[in-house]
Design an enzyme around this catalytic site. Sequence first.
Site, short mmCIF file in Angstrom:
data_model
loop_
_atom_site.label_atom_id
_atom_site.label_comp_id
_atom_site.label_asym_id
_atom_site.label_seq_id
_atom_site.Cartn_x
_atom_site.Cartn_y
_atom_site.Cartn_z
N CYS A 107 0.79 -1.23 0.00
CA CYS A 107 0.00 0.00 0.00
C CYS A 107 0.83 1.28 0.00
O CYS A 107 0.32 2.33 -0.39
CB CYS A 107 -0.95 0.00 1.20
SG CYS A 107 -2.29 -1.21 1.06
N PHE B 46 -10.52 -4.61 -0.94
CA PHE B 46 -9.55 -4.31 -2.00
C PHE B 46 -10.18 -4.33 -3.39
O PHE B 46 -11.11 -5.08 -3.67
CB PHE B 46 -8.38 -5.29 -1.95
CG PHE B 46 -7.43 -5.01 -0.82
CD1 PHE B 46 -6.37 -4.14 -1.00
CD2 PHE B 46 -7.61 -5.59 0.41
CE1 PHE B 46 -5.50 -3.86 0.04
CE2 PHE B 46 -6.75 -5.33 1.46
CZ PHE B 46 -5.68 -4.46 1.28
N HIS C 76 -3.31 7.70 2.11
CA HIS C 76 -3.75 6.43 1.56
C HIS C 76 -4.80 5.82 2.49
O HIS C 76 -4.53 5.58 3.67
CB HIS C 76 -2.59 5.46 1.41
CG HIS C 76 -3.02 4.05 1.15
ND1 HIS C 76 -3.46 3.64 -0.09
CD2 HIS C 76 -3.15 2.97 1.96
CE1 HIS C 76 -3.82 2.36 -0.03
NE2 HIS C 76 -3.63 1.93 1.21
N ASN D 92 -9.72 -0.01 -1.46
CA ASN D 92 -8.27 0.08 -1.29
C ASN D 92 -7.63 -0.59 -2.50
O ASN D 92 -7.70 -1.80 -2.65
CB ASN D 92 -7.85 -0.61 0.01
CG ASN D 92 -6.35 -0.54 0.26
OD1 ASN D 92 -5.57 -0.29 -0.64
ND2 ASN D 92 -5.95 -0.79 1.50
#
Length: 389
Positions: A172, A223, A311, A344
Amino acid sequence: MSQGDLNASSSANGPRARRAPTQGKATILALGKAFPAQVLPQECLVEGFIRDTKCDDTYIKEKLERLCKNTTVKTRYTVMSKEILDNYPELAIDGTPTIRQKLEIANPAVVEMATRASKDCIKQWGRSPQDITHIVYVSSSEIRLPGGDLYLANELGLNSDVNRVMLYFLGCYGGVTGLRVAKDIAENNPGSRVLLTTSETTILGFRPPSKARPYDLVGAALFGDGAAAAIIGTDPILNQESPFMEINYAVQKFLPDTQNVIDGRITEEGINFKLGRDLPQKIEDNIEEFCKKVMAKSDVKEFNDLFWAVHPGGPAILNKLENTLKLKSDKLDCSRKALMDYGNVSSNTIFYVMEYMRDYLKEDGSEEWGLGLAFGPGITFEGVLLRSL
């Protein structure tokens, strides 16, 4: 206007005046993005995932439903499709060695998305692909030699002497690492133009759910897939390039003895992840000191006087950051919106946040300085001090 009110009209006085870039400092000249064709609304995920993996465990289904509600994600994009599962039915059988099949799917998919994101970025930039002097290519979703950087250079028709750097399996924080590396290249090679590309797919981690692997369900709920791109360079050419953000300073730090908190391993079945429950707490315990180090190069002393491009690893991490730093409720709106719209998407996600932040700053944002942050395996912190232009 708050950072989250991204679709509102500009202020009564019109867009603010532009700031001049600092001579010799790296600037972001354009952004691009791309996604797979399959759109996955969050409300459809559970039934589809349970069907595709032939799971009949009521406990798993109910847990996945709870996780999907808690992620705040509404929409994601995915390479996985019914056609792929029809062609590779073994992907839905637990314990089956499928790393070869997954790489057959992931390797070309990652480069295809990276190519589209890069073309989108180059179009916004407005100059020729032959003016690109360097590539920084980021991915945790492919394994092969040569790497995707070479395939991307071929697809874009770049010069054969373009300088290439690959950053693999950073997870990430890879996007912010890419910004740091691109900054160093641009500032040490005057006149250079760096194409930074990130591309990710969850194909390598796809497998049927199991009570023994609870993090698989977190991944399924959180995700997504996609790609992003940015052009980085110093001393923008007047009337040809349109810089919107300066990368003023960059810092990386790892937390000693935390390498097992985020653990990813390549096996015969693909890539397997384990995520420690203490990850949000580890970030909370160390984030204030890290942010102060990054912002020390500016004249800003208060966290709420900065803009924030973080993030969005998940809502728990954003909540911990907001509470620990006592941020105003709208400071992480761009991160929350990116999480809601895309999930994500690992290394890509910071650029989706920055795109929303660019729109906010262009119209109404008064903040000159901001922080770009990401966290990942290590535990590693990446931070950049940003300046709105």
